[in-house]
Design an enzyme around this catalytic site. Structure first.
Site, PDB file in Angstrom:
ATOM      1  N   GLY A 175     -27.366  20.437 -24.511  1.00 19.44           N
ATOM      2  CA  GLY A 175     -27.336  21.221 -23.261  1.00 19.44           C
ATOM      3  C   GLY A 175     -25.982  21.879 -23.018  1.00 19.44           C
ATOM      4  O   GLY A 175     -25.901  22.882 -22.308  1.00 19.44           O
ATOM      5  N   GLU A 209     -30.158  17.573 -31.038  1.00 19.38           N
ATOM      6  CA  GLU A 209     -31.334  16.913 -30.439  1.00 19.38           C
ATOM      7  C   GLU A 209     -32.274  16.268 -31.454  1.00 19.38           C
ATOM      8  O   GLU A 209     -32.884  15.249 -31.173  1.00 19.38           O
ATOM      9  CB  GLU A 209     -32.132  17.920 -29.587  1.00 19.38           C
ATOM     10  CG  GLU A 209     -31.473  18.322 -28.285  1.00 19.38           C
ATOM     11  CD  GLU A 209     -30.540  19.522 -28.425  1.00 19.38           C
ATOM     12  OE1 GLU A 209     -30.155  19.873 -29.563  1.00 19.38           O
ATOM     13  OE2 GLU A 209     -30.212  20.108 -27.381  1.00 19.38           O
ATOM     14  N   ALA A 238     -27.557  16.945 -22.575  1.00 20.08           N
ATOM     15  CA  ALA A 238     -28.352  16.367 -21.489  1.00 20.08           C
ATOM     16  C   ALA A 238     -28.160  14.856 -21.539  1.00 20.08           C
ATOM     17  O   ALA A 238     -27.838  14.303 -22.597  1.00 20.08           O
ATOM     18  CB  ALA A 238     -29.812  16.741 -21.683  1.00 20.08           C
ATOM     19  N   GLU A 277     -26.143  25.009 -24.974  1.00 24.38           N
ATOM     20  CA  GLU A 277     -27.082  25.896 -24.267  1.00 24.38           C
ATOM     21  C   GLU A 277     -26.449  26.455 -22.992  1.00 24.38           C
ATOM     22  O   GLU A 277     -26.716  27.595 -22.611  1.00 24.38           O
ATOM     23  CB  GLU A 277     -28.379  25.132 -23.945  1.00 24.38           C
ATOM     24  CG  GLU A 277     -29.184  24.786 -25.185  1.00 24.38           C
ATOM     25  CD  GLU A 277     -30.316  23.812 -24.897  1.00 24.38           C
ATOM     26  OE1 GLU A 277     -30.023  22.650 -24.551  1.00 24.38           O
ATOM     27  OE2 GLU A 277     -31.486  24.210 -25.008  1.00 24.38           O
TER      28      GLU A 277
HETATM   29  N1  COA Z   1     -25.835  11.461 -22.502  1.00 23.97           N
HETATM   30  C1  COA Z   1     -25.435  10.345 -21.884  1.00 23.97           C
HETATM   31  N2  COA Z   1     -24.251   9.740 -22.126  1.00 23.97           N
HETATM   32  C2  COA Z   1     -23.463  10.303 -23.036  1.00 23.97           C
HETATM   33  C3  COA Z   1     -23.798  11.489 -23.714  1.00 23.97           C
HETATM   34  C4  COA Z   1     -25.057  12.076 -23.411  1.00 23.97           C
HETATM   35  N3  COA Z   1     -25.468  13.205 -23.984  1.00 23.97           N
HETATM   36  N4  COA Z   1     -22.801  11.806 -24.577  1.00 23.97           N
HETATM   37  C5  COA Z   1     -21.865  10.868 -24.418  1.00 23.97           C
HETATM   38  N5  COA Z   1     -22.247   9.955 -23.486  1.00 23.97           N
HETATM   39  C6  COA Z   1     -21.526   8.779 -23.029  1.00 23.97           C
HETATM   40  C7  COA Z   1     -21.585   7.654 -24.070  1.00 23.97           C
HETATM   41  O1  COA Z   1     -22.803   6.915 -23.953  1.00 23.97           O
HETATM   42  C8  COA Z   1     -20.374   6.828 -23.675  1.00 23.97           C
HETATM   43  O2  COA Z   1     -20.689   6.054 -22.565  1.00 23.97           O
HETATM   44  P1  COA Z   1     -20.185   4.504 -22.482  1.00 23.97           P
HETATM   45  O3  COA Z   1     -18.689   4.594 -22.488  1.00 23.97           O
HETATM   46  O4  COA Z   1     -20.742   4.037 -21.169  1.00 23.97           O
HETATM   47  O5  COA Z   1     -20.720   3.824 -23.684  1.00 23.97           O
HETATM   48  C9  COA Z   1     -19.376   7.901 -23.231  1.00 23.97           C
HETATM   49  O6  COA Z   1     -20.151   9.056 -22.918  1.00 23.97           O
HETATM   50  C10 COA Z   1     -18.371   8.276 -24.309  1.00 23.97           C
HETATM   51  O7  COA Z   1     -19.106   8.648 -25.479  1.00 23.97           O
HETATM   52  P2  COA Z   1     -18.842   8.023 -26.936  1.00 23.97           P
HETATM   53  O8  COA Z   1     -20.082   8.202 -27.741  1.00 23.97           O
HETATM   54  O9  COA Z   1     -18.303   6.619 -26.813  1.00 23.97           O
HETATM   55  O10 COA Z   1     -17.679   8.980 -27.426  1.00 23.97           O
HETATM   56  P3  COA Z   1     -17.326   9.371 -28.942  1.00 23.97           P
HETATM   57  O11 COA Z   1     -16.042  10.108 -28.883  1.00 23.97           O
HETATM   58  O12 COA Z   1     -17.428   8.185 -29.828  1.00 23.97           O
HETATM   59  O13 COA Z   1     -18.488  10.400 -29.389  1.00 23.97           O
HETATM   60  C11 COA Z   1     -19.971  12.285 -29.078  1.00 23.97           C
HETATM   61  C12 COA Z   1     -18.614  11.631 -28.738  1.00 23.97           C
HETATM   62  C13 COA Z   1     -20.117  13.530 -28.228  1.00 23.97           C
HETATM   63  C14 COA Z   1     -19.984  12.631 -30.564  1.00 23.97           C
HETATM   64  C15 COA Z   1     -21.089  11.272 -28.795  1.00 23.97           C
HETATM   65  O14 COA Z   1     -20.910  10.786 -27.466  1.00 23.97           O
HETATM   66  C16 COA Z   1     -22.473  11.859 -28.885  1.00 23.97           C
HETATM   67  O15 COA Z   1     -22.987  12.024 -29.966  1.00 23.97           O
HETATM   68  N6  COA Z   1     -23.092  12.173 -27.729  1.00 23.97           N
HETATM   69  C17 COA Z   1     -24.443  12.655 -27.683  1.00 23.97           C
HETATM   70  C18 COA Z   1     -24.518  14.108 -28.091  1.00 23.97           C
HETATM   71  C19 COA Z   1     -25.945  14.585 -28.088  1.00 23.97           C
HETATM   72  O16 COA Z   1     -26.789  14.112 -28.824  1.00 23.97           O
HETATM   73  N7  COA Z   1     -26.220  15.543 -27.189  1.00 23.97           N
HETATM   74  C20 COA Z   1     -27.518  16.115 -27.060  1.00 23.97           C
HETATM   75  C21 COA Z   1     -28.325  15.393 -26.068  1.00 23.97           C
HETATM   76  S1  COA Z   1     -29.948  16.102 -25.914  1.00 23.97           S
END
Ligand code: COA
Length: 260
Positions: free
Chosen positions: A111, A134, A66, A114
């Site tokens: 999400g 989360e 999400a 999910e």
């Molecule tokens: N919500 C909003 N934006 C998100 C996102 C999310 N769940 N997951 C990734 N993004 C965005 C990042 O903020 C980044 O945006 P930016 O370029 O404007 O800074 C872009 O997507 C790329 O992500 P980044 O974190 O730079 O890539 P990465 O390869 O270093 O890491 C993940 C990838 C998936 C490990 C990391 O993005 C992450 O941990 N995301 C969140 C996962 C999460 O907690 N999901 C559950 C949410 S309830």
């Protein structure tokens, strides 16, 4: 890629839905969820889309969860509405009388995980990463994860996934029962289409009825589930597919199902 935030294309009976927000790793915000809901409604009515595939745009992510930026500003009432929206869209996948394959091409976190477990078959690239991270944000899964993960994995595994918030590589997801099959990344979409074509050779009305019996029946007491099975099973005898399937067997030929 066109500009729409969720893409829908139908080719040779296969409806492919692509979450198309690669810059945010296909994170689910309100706009994406509403668009996905609309496309699922469209896919339900579109007789040319017999089997659906859901995937994510770009190389990296199926859906990275999400949208954290949107959630960071939510009040409890807005959060409840957001959860209701996500739950409703994912429930819609289970209620679709068509098989839905998740083609998990990368991160399926929060999400995204999910979403995958709301589909009927989870095909994953061996680069895919599953997980419910989360708790690292001070929340817990709110798009059905606390309920569906228990059914998929059992209570102990579900708690392990959610409490520790670890990322699970595709091969481990397969062992746990979070995926049906793992393939090389370059073969993911070909394999998804191959599976869809195999399904299209079957009696698709029967698959739709059976999906309902499984989804609804597994939520009810055994006797209610058995009664539901009887009702839906007997409904299948009013289809051209049932007549064709049984005639083909008796005439020792391959059935030619029409999905009617
Ligand atoms: N919500 C909003 N934006 C998100 C996102 C999310 N769940 N997951 C990734 N993004 C965005 C990042 O903020 C980044 O945006 P930016 O370029 O404007 O800074 C872009 O997507 C790329 O992500 P980044 O974190 O730079 O890539 P990465 O390869 O270093 O890491 C993940 C990838 C998936 C490990 C990391 O993005 C992450 O941990 N995301 C969140 C996962 C999460 O907690 N999901 C559950 C949410 S309830």
């Amino acid at each position: 890629m066109p500009d729409e935030i969720v893409l829908f294309r139908v080719e040779e009976g296969i409806g492919t839905i692509t979450i198309n927000r690669p810059k945010a790793l296909n994170a689910l915000n309100v706009e994406v969820l509403k668009a996905l809901g609309k496309i699922l409604d469209q896919a339900r009515k579109d007789d040319s889309a017999k089997v659906l595939i859901i995937t994510g745009s770009g190389e990296k992510a199926f859906v990275a969860g999400a949208d954290i930026s949107e959630m960071s500003r939510m009040t409890p009432i807005q959060a409840k509405e957001f959860s209701r929206l996500g739950q409703g869209v994912f429930r819609g996948i289970e209620e679709l009388p068509k098989p839905v394959i998740a083609a998990v091409n990368g991160f399926a976190l929060g999400g995204g995980c999910e979403l995958a477990i709301s589909c009927d078959y989870i095909l994953a690239s061996d680069q895919a990463m599953f997980g419910q991270p989360e708790v690292n944000l001070g929340i817990f899964p709110g798009f059905g994860g606390t309920q569906r993960l228990v059914k998929h994995l059992g209570k102990l595994r579900a708690k392990e996934l959610v409490f520790f918030g670890n990322r699970i590589p595709a091969k481990r997801a397969l062992e746990l029962g979070l995926a049906n099959e793992v393939v090389e990344p370059g073969k993911l979409m070909d394999r998804a289409r191959e599976l869809a074509k195999k399904l299209m050779e079957k009696g698709l009305v029967a698959i739709g009825l059976c999906k309902q019996a499984i989804e609804r029946g597994s939520d009810s007491a055994l006797d209610q589930g058995l009664l539901l099975e009887q009702t839906l099973w007997s409904l299948g005898f009013d289809t051209a597919d049932q007549k064709e399937g049984m005639a083909a067997f008796l005439e020792k030929r391959k059935p030619d199902f029409q999905g009617k």
